[in-house]
Design an enzyme around this catalytic site. Structure first.
Site, PDB file in Angstrom:
ATOM      1  CD  GLU A  86      30.323  51.356  69.472  1.00 52.69           C
ATOM      2  OE1 GLU A  86      29.237  51.464  68.884  1.00 52.69           O
ATOM      3  OE2 GLU A  86      30.975  50.281  69.501  1.00 52.69           O
ATOM      4  CE  LYS A 130      35.203  43.927  64.140  1.00 48.94           C
ATOM      5  NZ  LYS A 130      34.312  43.049  64.936  1.00 48.94           N
TER       6      LYS A 130
END
Length: 122
Positions: A76, A102
């Site tokens: 975030e 990721k």
């Protein structure tokens, strides 16, 4: 012709970076992908065919690359930093989206990836 909302799309830029909550993630690093959709008034570029009238996607990649070098605990935070940096560095942008992914996150099971997307406007 009426242009309603033109975008530049940068799809799956690949990075090795040190983002993660766990200390090992920041030490060892991991592979990440960043995708961005950047909105701006491209009507002059469409008509002129002049790079001076367009938003430079090369400049956008440079901005994203710079932000990916700075370790963060949360996806975030990385996505938010990238969005702010794009708005700061590319004044013609009106908004867009940034997705930070990721690859192979260290979570139970065998997840291919974990992503966070932020939509932003000026």
């Amino acid at each position: 012709m009426k242009i309603t909302q033109p975008y530049i799309t940068l799809d799956r830029l690949h990075f090795f970076a040190r983002h993660g909550v766990m200390e090992q993630e920041r030490t060892v690093g991991n592979e990440f992908e960043v995708s961005a959709t950047l909105a701006y008034d491209a009507s002059r570029a469409i008509d002129s065919d002049d790079v001076a009238d367009a938003v430079s996607y090369a400049d956008a990649v440079t901005i994203i690359s710079r932000e990916m070098l700075q370790p963060s605990a949360l996806l975030e935070h990385v996505a938010g930093r990238i969005a702010r940096a794009l708005l700061d560095g590319l004044p013609a942008l009106s908004g867009g989206t940034v997705t930070v992914t990721k690859l192979h996150p260290p979570i139970p099971g065998q997840a291919v990836s974990a992503s966070f997307t932020v939509a932003f406007t000026r």
